[in-house]
Design an enzyme around this catalytic site. Structure first.
Site, PDB file in Angstrom:
ATOM      1  N   GLY A 188      -2.013  19.218  33.116  1.00 11.56           N
ATOM      2  CA  GLY A 188      -2.234  19.946  34.413  1.00 11.56           C
ATOM      3  C   GLY A 188      -3.712  20.539  34.476  1.00 11.56           C
ATOM      4  O   GLY A 188      -4.432  20.067  33.926  1.00 11.56           O
ATOM      5  N   ASP A 189      -3.692  21.289  35.688  1.00 11.02           N
ATOM      6  CA  ASP A 189      -5.205  22.056  35.801  1.00 11.02           C
ATOM      7  C   ASP A 189      -4.827  23.463  35.795  1.00 11.02           C
ATOM      8  O   ASP A 189      -3.623  23.910  35.352  1.00 11.02           O
ATOM      9  CB  ASP A 189      -5.438  21.590  37.423  1.00 11.02           C
ATOM     10  CG  ASP A 189      -6.845  21.636  37.762  1.00 11.02           C
ATOM     11  OD1 ASP A 189      -7.635  22.314  36.847  1.00 11.02           O
ATOM     12  OD2 ASP A 189      -7.336  21.136  38.684  1.00 11.02           O
ATOM     13  N   PHE A 190      -5.983  24.166  36.272  1.00  7.70           N
ATOM     14  CA  PHE A 190      -5.964  25.687  36.244  1.00  7.70           C
ATOM     15  C   PHE A 190      -4.808  26.248  37.014  1.00  7.70           C
ATOM     16  O   PHE A 190      -4.305  27.412  36.651  1.00  7.70           O
ATOM     17  CB  PHE A 190      -7.215  26.227  36.479  1.00  7.70           C
ATOM     18  CG  PHE A 190      -8.263  25.910  35.735  1.00  7.70           C
ATOM     19  CD1 PHE A 190      -8.530  26.221  34.396  1.00  7.70           C
ATOM     20  CD2 PHE A 190      -9.407  25.148  36.218  1.00  7.70           C
ATOM     21  CE1 PHE A 190      -9.367  25.893  33.450  1.00  7.70           C
ATOM     22  CE2 PHE A 190     -10.522  24.691  35.195  1.00  7.70           C
ATOM     23  CZ  PHE A 190     -10.466  25.024  33.951  1.00  7.70           C
TER      24      PHE A 190
ATOM     25  N   HIS B 287     -17.979  29.084  31.477  1.00  9.44           N
ATOM     26  CA  HIS B 287     -19.477  28.688  31.701  1.00  9.44           C
ATOM     27  C   HIS B 287     -19.641  27.177  32.674  1.00  9.44           C
ATOM     28  O   HIS B 287     -20.741  26.784  32.713  1.00  9.44           O
ATOM     29  CB  HIS B 287     -20.110  28.656  30.594  1.00  9.44           C
ATOM     30  CG  HIS B 287     -19.838  27.727  29.490  1.00  9.44           C
ATOM     31  ND1 HIS B 287     -20.658  27.202  28.389  1.00  9.44           N
ATOM     32  CD2 HIS B 287     -18.872  26.573  29.281  1.00  9.44           C
ATOM     33  CE1 HIS B 287     -20.200  26.085  27.751  1.00  9.44           C
ATOM     34  NE2 HIS B 287     -19.127  25.552  28.207  1.00  9.44           N
TER      35      HIS B 287
END
Length: 569
Positions: free
Chosen positions: A451-453, A470
């Protein structure tokens, strides 16, 4: 030849006489006028006069032996290779180091005070017809390699820095130096003050062991007095990147050995290269300390060994990445500085995540290159938040967000058998992490989430964001941190691993990575206070900051609570 021998023998006899007559307490004020009192006593305590040195020019080993005998000196032949003097001669006379057979002998001499000292004899072999006579004549006249030397009694970095600083305070100027792997010793050269009351114009500090970290600052100061040379060295930085990348791409490190030298012809056959061209590359890498050259051929140093395939802590993938896609994109750094657009996207037409994800070979190389800096992770499993979670009676779970190939999570699970893990990543990275953690026997204690954040799993006890923030601008960082804050129970801890820019402008790898992130990723490095503001905006609080190797840091973060103290790091 008789005249030449007599001249070198006469010089050697004079050196023997000087070593016999002097002692540490008497010699130091002669070299550094004005040095007395407590500072003189401190120097005498930490270093001792060990030898005086000169360079002689025998035609062969037999002539060198006769010269020593005429001076009453006894030393075992053949001489050991002298790396530092050979390199200095090569640079000064524009010769290949391999053309110069420079040996070093240290016959013992007893001083008038009964102390055991040495005469350090550097010998450049000048066979008849070799064409090296002009070098011998030049060096006899100018005496560049003539010096007096002091051994450092305690090879402690703080003591060593203090000695260098005291020498400088009394007029000595850095004049080069080097590390000799043949005898595992580090040499610091200084130019003697103009007011010195002895004929020796150079002073050496010799320290047993590898002290190239302290030596680097010494050499930087030496180059500061030579701005043209310094600038030229900086301008050739691209050559260094490509030399290391080519060395790695051809798998030359895999064909070499740390203990045994390998000849160029043999190496060229193994890696399918032209011997002459490979030799040129290896000589350049020898200057960088990646390989060393001796009579039996070239061998890897500890740094060079990190470019081998499968070596623990291997940086092979990093060399290929920095010498490949990122090297190409750095050529467009000016475009980023002018426009603010990411150079990588300008060159390749897409961001680096999408570019690498579409090419399985590059995707694997990128994940391996991220793991190449794993030395930064060494102390992370011992962080108090992880230790406390591991001791919880009901067990605890660590959630690694964008955890790559599982390098850090694997280390945490290995250090704490009672912890369980969850790794969130892109599809191809999840498979790489599953394979890695299966090999290490930790996959049964780990769940893998694609998945993603926005998909940060809820209910964890420790959340980890390692070298993630970063990559992104401030707005995206706030979004990521808010996703974390929503998923975190009130008791949970968040550990953010990043390089943090120094607030005082001191030298740091974070400053170099700040340029890299701007050019290639569109991200940035930040100061601790900047991270603190981002955490606050997301409803989080910076609790403390712990340093890591390779200029890394762990930023310990918790959910903000009324009255909770904020770290002002």
């Amino acid at each position: 030849m008789i005249t030449t021998l007599s001249g070198d023998t006469s010089r050697l006899l004079a050196t023997v006489g000087f070593v016999k007559e002097q002692d540490t307490a008497a010699l130091l004020p002669l070299l550094f006028p004005g040095l007395d009192g407590p500072e003189l006593r401190t120097l005498v305590e930490h270093c001792r006069f060990s030898h005086a040195a000169l360079l002689v020019f025998p035609s062969d080993e037999a002539e060198l032996g006769a010269m020593l005998t005429d001076c009453g000196l006894v030393a075992a032949l053949p001489a050991q290779p002298s790396v530092v003097v050979r390199e200095r001669l090569a640079v000064r006379h524009r010769r290949r180091p391999a053309e110069l057979d420079v040996g070093i002998l240290r016959p013992a001499v007893t001083g008038a005070d009964g102390a055991h000292r040495m005469v350090e004899v550097f010998a450049l072999t000048v066979p008849p017809g070799s064409g090296l006579d002009t070098i011998a004549a030049y060096e006899r006249e100018r005496q560049h390699e003539t010096h007096v030397a002091f051994d450092v009694a305690s090879p402690d970095p703080l003591v060593l820095r203090g000695l260098c600083a005291t020498f400088a305070r009394y007029g000595a100027t850095p004049d080069g130096g080097g590390y000799n792997p043949h005898e595992n010793g580090t040499v610091f050269y200084f130019g003697a003050p103009a007011e010195a009351k002895v004929g020796y114009r150079r002073v050496e500090l010799y320290v047993p062991g590898d002290h190239r970290d302290v030596l680097a600052a010494h050499l930087d100061e030496h180059r500061a007095h030579q701005p043209a040379e310094t600038l030229l060295r900086l301008l050739t930085g691209a050559w260094t990147t490509q030399a290391l990348a080519t060395f790695t791409q051809l798998r030359v490190p895999d064909a070499m050995d740390v203990e045994r030298g390998v000849g160029v012809e043999e190496l060229a056959r193994k890696v399918d290269a032209r011997p002459r061209n490979l030799a040129t590359l290896l000589r350049y890498l020898a200057m960088l300390g990646v390989v060393t050259e001796a009579r039996d051929g070239f061998r890897l140093t500890g740094s060079g060994a990190l470019l081998r395939t499968g070596t623990p802590g291997s940086m092979r993938a990093l060399a290929l990445m920095y010498g490949g896609p990122f090297y190409e994109s750095f050529a467009a750094l000016g475009h980023t500085v002018r426009t603010g657009e990411v150079a990588f996207e300008h060159v390749f037409g897409e961001n680096h995540f999408d570019h690498f994800a579409r090419d399985p070979r590059l995707a694997e190389l990128f994940d391996q290159s991220m793991a190449a800096g794993s030395a930064m992770f060494d102390p992370v499993p011992a962080h108090p938040a992880l230790t406390a979670a591991a001791e919880a009676p009901a067990g605890a779970t660590v959630v690694d967000i964008a955890g790559g190939n599982g390098e850090l999570l694997g280390r945490i699970l290995a250090a704490h058998p009672r912890l369980n893990g969850v790794l969130l990543e892109r599809p191809h990275a999840v498979e790489a992490a599953r394979s890695r953690l299966s090999e290490s026997g930790h996959a049964t204690r780990c769940a893998f989430v694609t998945g993603d954040f926005a998909d940060v799993p809820t209910g964890g006890d420790i959340y980890v964001l390692s070298r993630v923030l970063h990559d992104w601008d401030d707005d995206r960082c706030r979004d990521i941190l808010r996703h974390c804050a929503r998923a975190m129970p009130d008791h949970a801890d968040l550990l953010v691993v990043e390089r943090v820019l120094p607030s005082d402008g001191s030298v740091s790898l974070a400053t170099a990575w700040d340029l890299h992130m701007m050019c290639n990723v569109g991200g940035r490095e930040r100061r601790a206070a900047h991270y603190d503001r981002l955490f606050t905006d997301a409803g989080l609080t910076l609790v403390d900051q712990t340093p890591l190797p390779l200029d890394g840091n762990v930023l310990h973060v918790r959910k903000a609570r009324p009255g909770h103290a904020v770290c002002n790091a």
